[in-house]
Design an enzyme around this catalytic site. Structure first.
Site, short mmCIF file in Angstrom:
data_model
loop_
_atom_site.label_atom_id
_atom_site.label_comp_id
_atom_site.label_asym_id
_atom_site.label_seq_id
_atom_site.Cartn_x
_atom_site.Cartn_y
_atom_site.Cartn_z
N GLU A 94 5.78 -2.41 -7.56
CA GLU A 94 4.90 -3.56 -7.40
C GLU A 94 3.67 -3.45 -8.29
O GLU A 94 3.15 -2.37 -8.53
CB GLU A 94 4.47 -3.69 -5.94
N CYS A 109 -3.62 -4.10 -11.15
CA CYS A 109 -3.41 -2.78 -10.55
C CYS A 109 -1.97 -2.38 -10.84
O CYS A 109 -1.03 -3.02 -10.37
CB CYS A 109 -3.66 -2.87 -9.04
N CYS A 116 6.29 7.96 -4.19
CA CYS A 116 5.23 8.95 -4.47
C CYS A 116 5.60 10.25 -3.78
O CYS A 116 6.24 10.25 -2.73
CB CYS A 116 3.90 8.43 -3.93
N CYS A 120 0.15 10.88 1.47
CA CYS A 120 -1.16 10.72 2.10
C CYS A 120 -0.94 9.91 3.38
O CYS A 120 -0.26 8.89 3.36
CB CYS A 120 -2.13 10.00 1.16
N CYS A 123 -1.44 6.05 3.76
CA CYS A 123 -0.94 5.22 2.66
C CYS A 123 0.52 4.84 2.89
O CYS A 123 1.38 5.71 3.06
CB CYS A 123 -1.08 5.99 1.36
N LEU A 227 -10.86 10.21 -2.39
CA LEU A 227 -11.48 11.37 -1.72
C LEU A 227 -11.17 11.37 -0.22
O LEU A 227 -10.52 12.27 0.28
CB LEU A 227 -12.99 11.34 -1.97
N ASN A 303 -6.29 -0.48 5.94
CA ASN A 303 -5.34 -1.58 6.12
C ASN A 303 -4.16 -1.07 6.92
O ASN A 303 -3.36 -0.33 6.38
CB ASN A 303 -4.78 -2.04 4.77
N CYS A 346 -4.94 -2.09 -0.93
CA CYS A 346 -4.88 -0.67 -1.26
C CYS A 346 -3.95 0.11 -0.33
O CYS A 346 -4.07 0.01 0.89
CB CYS A 346 -6.27 -0.08 -1.09
#
Ligand code: SF4
Length: 363
Positions: A94, A109, A116, A120, A123, A227, A303, A346
């Site tokens: 995407e 973006c 990935c 995380c 995410c 971070l 989110n 995000c």
């Protein structure tokens, strides 16, 4: 089945010159093609009028100028636009365009991997196992597909262009696919083509310490750090990469990042997770951690996505956190999510591409 011709998009200038040499053409031909492909956005050799008809036909026998296929396009009520792009092998990723509030320009973006490796915890992308790295063509192609959608070819002056900035913050960890990312960004920055200034490009990393300096030296783009925590204990929990490269090493790598200055500050991304990393004490510890660095912050209210284990900090807490940073003299805007209705905010990007059984080692 039709044979897939070699795509000229995504080749560095040197590689394009080599391809031309293979068919007996001089470097000048590569220069002409570069202009047509990246300045004019042309995909059809027959329209490249500075190239003879005979040569156009020869080129089209062997090569193609190809974009990823737009499989789906979604438009948010706030103007954010998301494309699901399909690549030659059927894998998908995407790309998002986020207009500025004034809607006159905005950032594309771009993703650098399908899935990935880094998991995380906050995410959604991290729940999709790494399928593969994107090629330079697929990375450049995302931006070009955006330009196609907005009809921004040929490259107008720097003013009046919607797709003015690039953030390398989509799916994947760019520093785990550095060679392809670097080739792609060099193409995007090339002044005889798309010509996006390095000052308008920000690369975000979760903290792949050994590659940060390499990235700064080769590309000189702005740096952003995901971070999200101020102690190793919390960061280990929400970002497993911290066990490999703990905070002390990450912050040192920020001090060593070439080109960072008060005019080009390092952005620290900080997702606000209720009861995890959002106290006033955390904000003060954050100031201590980044002391001496040219820094700014992006505070990102979390989110939620289906199955996530966190809640977003409440409005008052986010505001108080921001105030502490701003009172100390730092920019610390609260980035209220954009494109939430189309899952384009995000950490929400994801595709249905699945990893084939054990074809990729995890890093
Ligand atoms: S935040 Fe970035 S590095 Fe972490 S899992 Fe998501 S895409 Fe990967």
């Amino acid at each position: 089945m039709d044979e897939i011709k070699k795509n000229l998009i995504g080749l560095s200038r040197a590689e394009l010159i080599d391809e031309m040499a293979r068919i007996g053409e001089k470097p000048f031909r590569a220069k002409q093609l570069w202009h047509w492909m990246y300045n004019r956005g042309e995909t059809d050799f027959a329209v490249m009028s500075s190239i003879s008809k005979v040569m156009q036909a020869r080129l089209s026998e062997t090569f193609e100028v190809r974009r990823p296929k737009v499989e789906r396009e979604l438009l948010s009520t706030d103007g954010t636009r998301k494309w699901l792009l399909k690549f030659d092998d059927g894998n998908e990723a995407e790309t998002v365009f986020i207009p500025d509030m004034d809607e006159e320009r905005g950032s594309v973006c771009i993703s650098t991997q399908v899935g990935c490796t880094l998991t995380c915890k906050f995410c959604h992308t991290g729940t999709q196992l790494l399928v593969r790295n994107l090629t330079a063509a697929e990375i450049v192609g995302q931006f070009m597909a955006g330009r196609d959608a907005y009809g921004e070819w040929p490259t107008p002056d720097d003013t009046g262009r919607m797709l003015s900035n690039i953030v390398v913050m989509g799916m994947g960890e760019p520093l785990y696919n550095f060679d392809n990312v670097a080739t792609a960004l060099e193409i995007l920055m090339d002044g005889e083509g798309i010509g996006i200034s390095r000052r308008r490009i920000t690369l975000s990393t979760s903290g792949v310490v050994p590659m940060m300096k390499v990235c700064g030296e080769r590309l000189g783009v702005n740096l952003a750090i995901s971070l999200h925590a101020v102690t190793d204990e919390i960061r280990d929990r929400i970002m497993p990469i911290n066990k490999k490269y703990p905070l002390r090493e990450l912050i040192q790598a920020c001090h060593d990042y070439p080109g960072a200055s008060n005019a080009r500050r390092i952005t620290f991304e900080y997702v606000m997770l209720k009861g995890v990393n959002d106290s006033a004490a955390d904000a003060r510890a954050l100031l201590k951690l980044i002391k001496g660095l040219p820094a700014k912050f992006n505070l990102i209210p979390f989110n939620p996505w289906p199955g996530s284990e966190f809640e977003c900090s409440d409005h008052k807490t986010v505001k108080a956190f921001s105030d502490i940073l701003q009172d100390a003299g730092y920019a610390a805007p609260i980035r209220w999510p954009r494109g939430r209705d189309i899952l384009a905010a995000c950490g929400q990007l994801r595709s249905e591409s699945q990893r084939q059984k054990k074809t990729q080692p995890e890093s």
